[in-house]
Design a protein around this motif. Structure first.
Motif, PDB file in Angstrom:
ATOM      1  N   GLU A 248      13.839 -22.983 -17.890  1.00  0.00           N
ATOM      2  CA  GLU A 248      13.489 -23.900 -19.129  1.00  0.00           C
ATOM      3  C   GLU A 248      12.884 -23.245 -20.458  1.00  0.00           C
ATOM      4  N   ARG A 249      11.478 -22.721 -19.877  1.00  0.00           N
ATOM      5  CA  ARG A 249      10.687 -22.171 -20.811  1.00  0.00           C
ATOM      6  C   ARG A 249      11.293 -21.120 -21.432  1.00  0.00           C
ATOM      7  N   LEU A 250      11.755 -19.925 -20.341  1.00  0.00           N
ATOM      8  CA  LEU A 250      12.249 -18.915 -20.887  1.00  0.00           C
ATOM      9  C   LEU A 250      13.587 -19.155 -22.003  1.00  0.00           C
ATOM     10  N   GLU A 251      14.407 -19.991 -21.719  1.00  0.00           N
ATOM     11  CA  GLU A 251      15.396 -20.450 -22.578  1.00  0.00           C
ATOM     12  C   GLU A 251      14.892 -20.742 -23.887  1.00  0.00           C
ATOM     13  N   ARG A 252      14.000 -21.934 -23.890  1.00  0.00           N
ATOM     14  CA  ARG A 252      13.622 -22.188 -25.134  1.00  0.00           C
ATOM     15  C   ARG A 252      12.747 -21.377 -25.731  1.00  0.00           C
ATOM     16  N   THR A 253      12.008 -20.472 -25.356  1.00  0.00           N
ATOM     17  CA  THR A 253      11.342 -19.443 -25.862  1.00  0.00           C
ATOM     18  C   THR A 253      12.154 -18.380 -26.622  1.00  0.00           C
ATOM     19  N   ILE A 254      13.235 -18.021 -25.899  1.00  0.00           N
ATOM     20  CA  ILE A 254      14.295 -17.107 -26.421  1.00  0.00           C
ATOM     21  C   ILE A 254      14.822 -17.968 -27.677  1.00  0.00           C
TER      22      ILE A 254
ATOM     23  N   ALA B 263      15.544 -10.407 -19.900  1.00  0.00           N
ATOM     24  CA  ALA B 263      16.181 -11.433 -20.543  1.00  0.00           C
ATOM     25  C   ALA B 263      16.096 -11.548 -22.122  1.00  0.00           C
ATOM     26  N   VAL B 264      14.886 -11.683 -22.684  1.00  0.00           N
ATOM     27  CA  VAL B 264      14.776 -11.461 -24.049  1.00  0.00           C
ATOM     28  C   VAL B 264      15.385 -10.478 -24.749  1.00  0.00           C
TER      29      VAL B 264
END
Ligand SMILES: [Fe+2]
Ligand SMILES: [Fe+2]
Length: 273
Positions: A221-227, A251-252
């Motif tokens: 979730e953090r990764l997706e929301r950060t991206i 991923a970024v």
């Protein structure tokens, strides 16, 4: 701007788990962090960066991989001015195999800082100007719901008092009408950091973000929301360094494309053009 210490090696340069960036303005030689070990000064020598004529040292936070060469830098530059958050000096611990291990500023670095004349050690939690175009972030407000310090960090060896890493600082560089943000480990979270940077300079466009993003332990979730948040910024360049995490960095990069690159020792960016 030149990366002197990073987890990825540049051509004929060494790497380490650490981070240090040299910033040369038209008038001032600024060092942001000092790396962990001998790699830092070896790379500086190879790159022709003079570590004996530094004007300012800025510390992003009090972890060992950013503060390992403070004593050496201060010995080379007796007149240097150091800017850091007061909490940089605290003892700190991580957890390995269920046990505490020290990850704070090394004793020699702490002693060197405390031996500086009082007017050369600027311990501050406030946003302030360092030199022309270069600013100390001060405390970065933690406003997002999905970002955290990125790890299990404590202030005591009994692992009782959680370390919020509230000393986590960034460097803000204004060049022309553009803003570059340099992070150390980014324990405040990259979205919090760029949000704060843009609030400090509302009339300047965000151009480049460079540094460790500490996403290696990030939830999906953090990764997706950060991206998602980074994609809204219309950045010219995003340079992923140090503790970003390789899978997370990939991923970024997949999501944001060609603006994303991997930082490494020896990487130089020129903002004078
Ligand atoms: Fe780090
Ligand atoms: Fe850190």
């Amino acid at each position: 701007m030149t990366i002197l210490s990073d987890n990825l090696p540049g051509d004929k340069l060494q790497s380490e788990h650490g981070f240090a960036v040299h910033v040369q303005t038209s008038s001032t030689s600024v060092l942001f962090d000092t790396g962990q070990g001998a790699v830092f000064s070896a790379n500086a020598r190879s790159l022709g960066i003079d570590l004996e004529s530094l004007d300012l040292l800025v510390l992003s936070h009090g972890h060992y991989d950013h503060t390992g060469n403070v004593a050496q830098v201060l010995a080379y530059n007796p007149g240097i001015h150091v800017h850091c958050h007061p909490a940089v000096l605290l003892s700190r611990y991580g957890v390995r195999h269920g046990k505490a291990f020290p990850i704070g500023i090394p004793d020699a670095s702490r002693a060197a800082l405390l031996s500086l004349p009082a007017d050369q050690l600027h311990r501050s939690a406030q946003f302030h100007r360092l030199t022309e175009g270069v600013y100390f972030s001060g405390t970065i407000p933690r406003v997002t719901s999905f970002e955290d310090t990125g790890g299990n960090f404590f202030l005591d060896s009994t692992l009782f008092h959680q370390d919020t890493l509230h000393d986590d600082m960034a460097l803000y560089i204004v060049h022309g009408d553009a803003l570059t943000v340099v992070t150390g480990c980014c324990h405040s979270g990259i979205v919090n950091t760029v949000t704060h940077a843009m609030s400090c300079f509302p009339n300047v466009r965000l151009h480049t973000v460079l540094g460790g993003l500490h996403l290696l332990n990030a939830s999906q979730e953090r990764l997706e929301r950060t991206i998602h948040a980074l994609a809204q910024l219309n950045l010219t360049a995003l340079v992923l360094c140090h503790c970003t995490g390789s899978a997370q960095g990939n991923a970024v990069k997949r999501a944001l494309g060609d603006i994303v690159s991997l930082g490494h020792t020896g990487l130089q960016l020129d903002f004078t053009a």
